[in-house]
Design an enzyme around this catalytic site. Structure first.
Site, PDB file in Angstrom:
ATOM      1  N   ASN A   1      -3.171  -8.128   0.160  1.00 46.43           N
ATOM      2  CA  ASN A   1      -4.097  -8.807  -0.770  1.00 46.43           C
ATOM      3  C   ASN A   1      -4.276  -8.009  -2.059  1.00 46.43           C
ATOM      4  O   ASN A   1      -5.123  -8.333  -2.880  1.00 46.43           O
ATOM      5  CB  ASN A   1      -5.451  -9.095  -0.104  1.00 46.43           C
ATOM      6  CG  ASN A   1      -6.238  -7.821   0.160  1.00 46.43           C
ATOM      7  OD1 ASN A   1      -5.759  -6.712  -0.086  1.00 46.43           O
ATOM      8  ND2 ASN A   1      -7.452  -7.975   0.662  1.00 46.43           N
TER       9      ASN A   1
ATOM     10  N   LEU B   1      -0.281  -2.567   8.934  1.00 44.02           N
ATOM     11  CA  LEU B   1      -0.822  -1.412   8.207  1.00 44.02           C
ATOM     12  C   LEU B   1      -1.946  -1.804   7.260  1.00 44.02           C
ATOM     13  O   LEU B   1      -2.575  -0.922   6.666  1.00 44.02           O
ATOM     14  CB  LEU B   1       0.311  -0.718   7.407  1.00 44.02           C
ATOM     15  CG  LEU B   1       1.103   0.364   8.153  1.00 44.02           C
ATOM     16  CD1 LEU B   1       1.808  -0.187   9.374  1.00 44.02           C
ATOM     17  CD2 LEU B   1       2.119   1.007   7.227  1.00 44.02           C
TER      18      LEU B   1
ATOM     19  N   ALA C   1      -1.655   0.360  13.082  1.00 44.64           N
ATOM     20  CA  ALA C   1      -1.996   1.641  12.456  1.00 44.64           C
ATOM     21  C   ALA C   1      -3.439   2.002  12.758  1.00 44.64           C
ATOM     22  O   ALA C   1      -4.360   1.257  12.437  1.00 44.64           O
ATOM     23  CB  ALA C   1      -1.794   1.550  10.946  1.00 44.64           C
TER      24      ALA C   1
ATOM     25  N   GLY D   1       0.831  -1.206   0.000  1.00 44.24           N
ATOM     26  CA  GLY D   1       0.000   0.000   0.000  1.00 44.24           C
ATOM     27  C   GLY D   1       0.862   1.251   0.000  1.00 44.24           C
ATOM     28  O   GLY D   1       2.093   1.176  -0.049  1.00 44.24           O
TER      29      GLY D   1
ATOM     30  N   ILE E   1       1.318   3.826   2.403  1.00 48.64           N
ATOM     31  CA  ILE E   1       2.194   4.030   3.572  1.00 48.64           C
ATOM     32  C   ILE E   1       3.112   2.827   3.749  1.00 48.64           C
ATOM     33  O   ILE E   1       4.313   2.960   4.002  1.00 48.64           O
ATOM     34  CB  ILE E   1       1.380   4.281   4.870  1.00 48.64           C
ATOM     35  CG1 ILE E   1       0.438   5.479   4.704  1.00 48.64           C
ATOM     36  CG2 ILE E   1       2.321   4.520   6.063  1.00 48.64           C
ATOM     37  CD1 ILE E   1      -0.456   5.757   5.906  1.00 48.64           C
TER      38      ILE E   1
ATOM     39  N   GLY F   1      -3.561  -2.028  -2.365  1.00 47.59           N
ATOM     40  CA  GLY F   1      -2.114  -2.052  -2.604  1.00 47.59           C
ATOM     41  C   GLY F   1      -1.853  -2.364  -4.062  1.00 47.59           C
ATOM     42  O   GLY F   1      -2.759  -2.796  -4.781  1.00 47.59           O
TER      43      GLY F   1
ATOM     44  N   TYR G   1     -16.215   3.002  10.392  1.00 41.23           N
ATOM     45  CA  TYR G   1     -14.756   2.939  10.243  1.00 41.23           C
ATOM     46  C   TYR G   1     -14.088   3.436  11.524  1.00 41.23           C
ATOM     47  O   TYR G   1     -13.182   2.802  12.061  1.00 41.23           O
ATOM     48  CB  TYR G   1     -14.336   3.784   9.041  1.00 41.23           C
ATOM     49  CG  TYR G   1     -12.843   3.880   8.857  1.00 41.23           C
ATOM     50  CD1 TYR G   1     -12.128   2.809   8.323  1.00 41.23           C
ATOM     51  CD2 TYR G   1     -12.137   5.020   9.223  1.00 41.23           C
ATOM     52  CE1 TYR G   1     -10.755   2.882   8.148  1.00 41.23           C
ATOM     53  CE2 TYR G   1     -10.772   5.101   9.057  1.00 41.23           C
ATOM     54  CZ  TYR G   1     -10.079   4.033   8.516  1.00 41.23           C
ATOM     55  OH  TYR G   1      -8.727   4.105   8.359  1.00 41.23           O
TER      56      TYR G   1
END
Ligand code: UDP
Length: 324
Positions: A33, A76, A117, A10, A12, A37, A149
């Site tokens: 996955n 992350l 994260a 991803g 970060i 990313g 979220y």
């Protein structure tokens, strides 16, 4: 020594992998996955120190196997991007709740140091600016998926601190504030890549709402070096930290600055939030971190200001073929 970076493909995560390759001599396993990313985030790597596993953090046995071989874990992997979360609330909840539980349970087996994260979203619509780690959280109704979220990330934090207290897991939680920089895509609604792309194409910059909302944009290079330093600092274990830059800016100012720095003829249009997202959407007005705890613990803070961030994003954008 092996470090596991979930979400390492991803935005970060891939910068964290770069940082660990430069600053340590450890080998790195990436678990991703490839939903948000991307291979292109890793294509610059020319090393045999990185192994990539294409798999899901909801797969508990895969996570347990990888963590059994790891000396340190940076977790992350998550469902990211407000737009995507609002559109796929269930997927976002499952990934963020089950994935983190799997990571923490596996890490607790051998007390493997673990970074979790989290996000400035956990402050919700609090107006107590700047936000300190022990401030109250203020959420809206369960009818609005945005708060799902925030709730999942807050639950992840409770789990992390619980594993530290009850199982002695050395864990650090980092609340990221609008992390931005090269390689970030605008596909999931993030504002800086969207504005830079619009400005370079000569299209109107789409400011949502009246543009007076405030955000604290933080360079990804600062975010990953602070992440690494926090997990390497025993005094940080068991603690939650804001990871964000001081010096917030309004979205109107951001749009102006992007136009100036790209030397673009683009105009700015304002779009109502209901049109940009959906009717139940609630937008936090201001997000700004109190970073005194970060300063007191590691003696430093993010350094890059908005212009430096924008120059890096613009240079990266004009240098490479668009992936959007
Ligand atoms: N935003 C905007 N135009 C866009 C995308 C986002 O004005 O094309 C605004 C968004 O409403 C928010 C801010 O920019 O106020 C930052 O949005 P982003 O999704 O990057 O991060 P958030 O702070 O919402 O997590």
């Amino acid at each position: 020594m092996t470090v596991l970076v979930t979400g390492g493909a991803g935005f970060i995560g891939s910068h964290l992998v770069d940082h660990l390759l430069t600053e340590t001599d450890e080998n790195i396993t990436i678990l991703d996955n490839f939903s948000t990313g991307s291979d292109s985030n890793l294509s610059h790597l020319e090393t045999d120190r990185v192994d990539t596993v294409d798999g899901d953090i909801r797969d508990a046995s895969l996570v347990a196997d990888l963590i059994a071989d790891a000396d340190t874990v940076y977790h992350l992997a998550a469902a990211v991007g407000v737009k995507r979360i609002v559109e796929n609330p269930l997927d976002s909840l499952r990934t963020n709740l089950e994935g983190t539980k799997n990571v923490l349970e596996a890490a607790a087996q051998d007390a493997t140091p673990t970074f979790i994260a989290s996000s400035s979203e956990v402050y919700g619509k609090s107006e107590a600016i700047p936000f300190a780690e022990d401030d109250d959280r203020v959420y809206g109704s369960t009818a609005s998926p945005r708060w799902g979220y925030a709730t999942a990330k807050a639950a992840d934090e409770f789990l992390a601190v619980g594993f530290q207290k009850e199982h002695g897991l050395p864990v650090v939680v980092g609340r990221y504030f609008n992390i931005v920089g090269p390689r970030q895509t605008g596909q999931y609604g993030m504002v800086i890549p969207t504005f830079v792309k619009q400005a370079l194409a000569g299209d109107d910059l789409t400011v949502y709402g009246d543009g007076t909302q405030i955000r604290s944009f933080t360079h990804v290079a600062d975010a990953v070096s602070i992440t690494h330093e926090l997990l390497s600092t025993p005094a940080a274990h068991g603690e939650v930290f804001n990871i964000g830059a001081p010096g917030p800016t309004s979205i109107n100012n951001l749009a102006k600055r992007v136009i100036e720095l790209t030397d673009s003829d683009s105009a700015i249009t304002h779009i109502p939030f209901e049109e940009a997202y959906d009717e139940d959407f609630e937008e936090p007005d201001a997000r700004e971190p109190d970073i005194s705890k970060l300063r007191a613990t590691i003696g430093r803070e993010p350094e890059a200001d908005l212009d430096r961030i924008l120059r890096d994003v613009i240079a990266n954008r004009t240098d490479r073929v668009s992936i959007e």
